[in-house]
Design an enzyme around this catalytic site. Structure first.
Site, PDB file in Angstrom:
ATOM      1  N   GLU A 395       0.801  -1.225   0.000  1.00 28.74           N
ATOM      2  CA  GLU A 395       0.000   0.000   0.000  1.00 28.74           C
ATOM      3  C   GLU A 395       0.839   1.283   0.000  1.00 28.74           C
ATOM      4  O   GLU A 395       0.400   2.321   0.499  1.00 28.74           O
ATOM      5  CB  GLU A 395      -0.979   0.016   1.174  1.00 28.74           C
ATOM      6  N   GLU A 467      -6.551  -7.747  -1.442  1.00 31.64           N
ATOM      7  CA  GLU A 467      -7.277  -7.646  -0.171  1.00 31.64           C
ATOM      8  C   GLU A 467      -8.699  -7.166  -0.452  1.00 31.64           C
ATOM      9  O   GLU A 467      -8.937  -6.412  -1.403  1.00 31.64           O
ATOM     10  CB  GLU A 467      -6.618  -6.656   0.795  1.00 31.64           C
TER      11      GLU A 467
END
Length: 811
Positions: A395, A467
Site C-alpha cells: 500500500e 485484499e
C-alpha cells in the site's frame, strides 16, 4: 559430506543486552528454547512497547575435533528485527531484516580449545531504520529469535546456493480433466539447476575435476561435469504435475563430486508445473484457475511469531482443508519455510512479499528493502507453491526508481516467476508483471468489487485483488447474529463479484484470523477483528462461505439460531443455508418443510453460495387445516413474509391477503391463529428445526436448532502426539462451548481452568475465558518423554480430559 546440527535448545536470555554478554556467559540468564519471543504478551489490552527492547541471547558452542578442516556455517532462520552476532566477543555479522534468514561463516573464528561463546544482540524496537518500520504499522511486529538456528558442517568444496528450475512444456494443459486424471497424468519434465559454488569448488571445476549428480526420488537422472558457473540442464523423464488438485512432489538429491567422491549434497522437494498470469487470468498447467485465498499473518496469541514447525504446518492445513482455499498471501513479509513447505505438499498457491506497510524510508532504508527482496527470492524460490513475488511495500506510494530496483533483483534472481506489488490506489505506475490491488469498494449494498479497467493502469497486463473486506466490517465472534451474518454475506458478495469477471485472476480476502495490532488500529483492545477466524483459528460464521467452495470436508452452516428475540421487534430478516452438498432438506418437528438447492440464485457465480431460507411452514396446513394447494400457498406468503420481514403490507402480501379474504373467506383472526400455530411458539411447545445436507442421495451432515438445555465442551486437537526433534513441539486445542446439538453458544463467556499432568505445559494463562463461545489452548512439550494429560474444567459443563504422548527423537 554435510552435517546439520540444530541450536534450538538451551539458550540463555536477558531482556536487557549489556556489553558484558560479549565476554562472559550469563549464568543467571533465563534458559529458553527456540522458537522464542522476547516477551510473552496478554491476549489483548497490552502496550506494544512491552516487546520493544534490545535483548541478548547466548549459547555455548562446544566444537568437535572432526570439524577441523570443515566449513562451519551458522544460519538464523528468523530474528526480529535487527541482529548482531558475536563469537567469543568478536562481532561477525549484522542483519537488518526480521523476516529473512542469514548465515554467518564462523569457520575461522571457532576455537577448539574452549567452549565458544555465541552472543546475539537483538533489537526489536520499532524506531529502527529498516523495513517495515518508520511509521504506523497495522500489525504487531514482536521480537526475539523466533525461528530455527542451525550449524552446517561442510567440506570446503560445497554448494553455497542452489536454484532449481523444474519445468514442463507450456503447451501442456489439464483443462477438462478430473482430479483423478490430473493425478495420473505424466508428461516430459525438464530441470535446469544453477549452483553457486564455494571458491574451492570453483577451482576444482576449472580443473575439470568437479561433477554433479542428480537423483529424482530413487532414479538417477544426470551425472555430468560441473562448470565453474554452476549451470546444468537435464531431462527428468516423465513426471506427474504439481497442481492445486494433485500436488505431485519429487525428492531431488543434488550431489557435487570430486574425482567421483561426494563432497556435498542438497535434498529439495521439487514440483513440475507451468504457472503464468495472463491478461485474462491465472493459468496453472494450461488450465485457468480462479485464485481464492486469504491473507495470513504469522502471529499467535501470547507468543507472537514464536511457534514451531507443527503450528506453521497446521495453519496451511486449515487454509486448504478446513477453509477450502487454493491460495494464501503471506502478508506482509516472508514467512516460515515450514508453512510454505506445507503449502507445497497441499497444493496451496502462495503470493509472498517483502516486509513493509505503506511507509517508504530514505536511501539506506530502500537499500535494505532491495536486499530483503534478494534474500526473499533466493531463499524461497525452490518452493513450487510460490507463484508471485511481491516487490512493492504494501500500500505504498509510487517510487519508480526504487521499484525498478526491486523488480530487477526479483527477475534476476528468479526469471521463472512474475512480480506483483500491492496497491491501495488506482491507476498507479505499473512496473511489475501483475497489477495487485486492495479493493475495499464493497460496503454492503454496492458492487462486490470494481472492474479491472477501472483500477489498473494497463489492461493488457494481469490483474489480481490482494485484499478486500477486513476493516470495512470488523466482526467479533460474539457480535450479534445479524452482524455476523452480514459479515458472512459481504465475503460471499465479493467472491461472487470476482468470479463474475473473467479478467480478474482471483482474490485474497482480508484475512485468515484476527490479530494483535497497534493502538492506531483495531477495536481499542489491540486486536483487529478482521478475520474469518478468531486468533485461535476457531471459525466465525463467514468461514463457511469459503469452506463451502471446497471439497475436502462436508459443510453445512445455518446462519441463525432460530431465536426471534435476537432480532429487533422479533423479526428474523433473511437467513441463509451455506453448504457444499447437492441440497439441504429443512425439517420442522421432523416434518419436511422444503429441500433447498445449494446452487444459489443470489450468487450464481459461486458453486455453493448462501441460500435464503424462505419457508418456515411447508405443506403442513394442507394436511392439518384441509387447505387446497392454492390456499396453502397464499397463507404461506402472508405468514412467511410476516415472520421473516415483519408486519409490512408489501404488494405481495396485500395480493395474497385479498385473495384469501375474497375467495377463501378468511379473516385477520384466522391469520393470527395460524401464525401462532405454525410459526410462533410463545407458551406452547418449542419447535425443533433440522437441516440435512444431502450429497449423492445420502445425508452427510445435519444441523439441529432447538432451545438448548445443556452446555457441552467440544475440542479439536491438532495432534495428540507431541514429537520433539530439534526443539519442543506444540499442539493446538480449539475449544467450543455448544448445546447438546453441537451449536456454538455465541454469548457463552465463562472461563475454563486448565490443568496439566505429565511432561507438558500451557502457553499463556491457565484460566482462559470463552469469547463468542470459543477458546483456544496451546500445549507445549517439555523435553521429556512420556504420557501427559490436559484437563479442561468449566463450571457449566463436564470436565474434558485430553491425552497426549510426548516422544523425544534422538538428536
Amino acid at each position: 559430506m554435510s552435517q546439520r546440527i540444530y541450536f534450538d535448545r538451551k539458550w540463555k536470555f536477558n531482556e536487557t543486552f549489556s556489553e558484558e554478554m560479549l565476554s562472559s556467559f550469563m549464568e543467571n540468564g533465563t534458559e529458553v528454547n527456540l522458537p522464542h519471543t522476547c516477551k510473552e504478551v496478554p491476549f489483548h489490552y497490552f502496550d506494544e512497547s512491552s516487546y520493544q527492547m534490545i535483548c541478548g541471547y547466548q549459547r555455548l558452542i562446544v566444537p568437535d575435533e572432526a570439524w577441523q578442516g570443515k566449513r562451519l556455517l551458522l544460519t538464523f532462520d528468523g530474528v526480529g528485527h535487527q541482529s548482531e552476532v558475536y563469537l567469543n566477543g568478536k562481532k561477525l555479522y549484522e542483519h537488518f531484516c526480521g523476516y529473512t534468514a542469514f548465515t554467518v561463516d564462523i569457520t575461522n573464528e571457532i576455537r577448539y580449545d574452549i567452549d565458544n561463546l555465541l552472543t546475539v544482540k537483538v533489537n526489536s524496537k520499532e524506531e529502527i531504520d529498516q523495513p517495515p518500520f518508520g511509521f504506523v504499522i497495522d500489525y504487531m511486529t514482536y521480537g526475539g529469535i523466533y525461528r530455527d538456528v542451525y550449524l552446517d558442517i561442510k567440506d570446503p568444496v560445497y554448494m553455497k546456493n542452489i536454484f532449481l528450475m523444474p519445468k514442463v512444456d507450456e503447451g501442456i494443459t489439464v483443462s477438462g480433466k478430473s482430479s483423478e486424471e490430473i493425478a495420473d497424468l505424466e508428461v516430459p519434465g525438464q530441470l535446469t539447476t544453477v549452483i553457486e559454488l564455494s571458491d574451492e569448488a570453483k577451482a576444482l571445476a576449472e580443473d575439470r575435476r568437479l561433477s554433479v549428480r542428480q537423483i529424482l526420488n530413487d532414479k538417477q537422472i544426470s551425472e555430468q561435469p560441473m562448470a565453474a558457473k554452476g549451470l546444468t540442464k537435464t531431462l527428468a523423464g516423465n513426471v506427474k504435475l504439481w497442481d492445486v488438485e494433485s500436488p505431485a512432489l519429487y525428492q531431488l538429491t543434488t550431489e557435487i563430486l570430486v574425482d567421483g567422491e561426494v563432497k556435498d549434497s542438497n535434498i529439495s522437494m521439487v514440483g513440475f508445473r507451468h504457472s503464468i498470469f495472463k491478461k485474462d487470468g491465472y493459468y496453472l498447467n494450461g488450465r485457468k484457475v480462479k485464485i481464492r485465498g486469504l491473507n495470513r499473518h504469522q502471529s499467535y496469541p501470547y507468543v507472537g511469531y514464536a511457534m514451531p514447525e507443527s503450528m506453521q504446518r497446521q495453519d496451511a492445513r486449515i487454509l486448504k482443508k478446513e477453509l477450502g482455499l487454493n491460495a494464501v498471501r503471506t502478508s506482509h513479509y516472508p514467512q516460515s519455510h515450514y508453512f510454505i513447505d506445507e503449502c507445497d505438499r497441499l497444493g496451496l498457491l502462495v503470493f509472498t512479499e517483502i516486509p513493509g506497510w505503506q511507509h517508504i524510508g530514505g536511501e539506506r532504508w530502500k537499500d535494505i528493502a532491495v536486499k530483503n527482496t534478494r534474500e526473499m527470492v533466493e531463499q524461497y524460490r525452490n518452493h513450487p507453491s510460490i507463484i508471485l513475488w511481491g516487490v512493492r511495500i504494501n500500500e505504498s506510494q509510487d517510487d519508480d526508481e526504487f521499484y525498478e530496483r526491486t523488480n530487477e533483483v526479483a527477475h534476476k534472481c528468479d526469471p521463472t516467476r512474475q512480480t506483483g506489488g500491492v496497491r491501495c490506489y488506482k491507476k498507479m505506475n505499473l512496473l511489475e508483471d501483475v497489477y495487485t490491488y486492495n479493493d475495499f469498494v464493497h460496503s454492503g449494498k454496492n458492487e462486490g468489487c470494481e472492474a479491472k479497467d477501472k483500477v489498473t493502469s494497463d489492461v493488457e497486463k494481469p490483474y489480481l485483488i490482494s485484499e478486500y473486506n477486513g476493516h470495512m466490517y470488523p466482526t467479533k465472534s460474539f457480535d450479534w447474529e445479524e452482524h455476523r451474518m452480514e459479515h458472512t454475506l459481504r465475503h460471499a458478495r465479493v467472491l461472487e463479484s470476482v468470479n463474475s469477471y473473467e479478467d480478474i485472476a482471483g482474490s485474497f480476502a482480508w484475512c485468515m484470523f484476527d490479530y494483535n495490532t497497534h493502538k492506531d488500529f483495531g477495536s481499542g483492545d489491540r486486536i483487529c477483528y478482521h478475520g474469518v477466524m478468531d486468533m485461535f483459528r476457531n471459525p466465525k460464521m463467514a468461514a463457511a462461505v469459503y469452506a463451502a467452495q471446497g471439497k475436502d470436508e462436508d459443510v453445512l452452516e445455518v446462519t441463525t439460531s432460530m431465536d426471534i428475540g435476537e432480532h429487533p421487534a422479533s423479526v428474523r430478516g433473511d437467513t441463509y443455508i451455506i453448504s457444499n452438498a447437492d441440497s439441504v432438506r429443512m425439517y420442522k418437528n421432523n416434518l419436511l418443510i422444503k429441500e433447498y438447492d445449494t446452487h444459489s440464485d443470489l450468487f450464481p457465480h459461486l458453486e455453493h453460495g448462501p441460500v435464503v431460507i424462505d419457508d418456515l411452514i411447508g405443506d403442513e396446513m394442507m394436511k392439518n387445516e384441509g387447505f387446497s394447494a392454492k390456499q396453502n400457498e397464499l397463507v404461506k406468503i402472508c405468514l412467511n413474509e410476516t415472520a421473516i420481514h415483519g408486519y409490512k403490507m408489501t404488494p405481495k402480501v396485500i395480493w395474497a391477503a385479498l385473495r384469501l379474504i375474497l375467495f377463501h373467506h378468511m379473516s385477520m383472526n384466522d391469520a393470527v391463529g395460524l401464525f401462532q400455530k405454525y410459526i410462533g411458539d410463545w407458551g406452547g411447545e418449542s419447535k425443533s428445526y433440522r437441516f440435512d445436507a444431502v450429497k449423492d442421495g445420502k445425508v452427510v451432515k445435519s444441523v439441529v436448532k432447538k432451545p438448548m438445555t445443556k452446555v457441552m465442551l467440544g475440542v479439536d486437537v491438532s495432534s495428540n502426539e507431541l514429537i520433539e526433534t530439534n526443539t519442543y513441539d506444540v499442539a493446538s486445542v480449539r475449544v467450543v462451548a455448544s448445546d447438546e446439538n453441537k451449536n456454538i453458544l455465541p454469548y457463552f463467556q465463562e472461563a475454563m481452568l486448565l490443568e496439566t499432568e505429565g511432561p507438558i505445559e500451557i502457553i499463556g494463562p491457565k484460566v482462559v475465558p470463552f469469547r463468542g463461545g470459543m477458546a483456544g489452548i496451546y500445549v507445549k512439550s517439555c523435553f521429556e518423554e512420556g504420557d501427559a494429560t490436559l484437563r479442561i474444567h468449566c463450571e457449566s459443563a463436564a470436565t474434558v480430559e485430553i491425552k497426549f504422548h510426548v516422544s523425544v527423537m534422538p538428536k
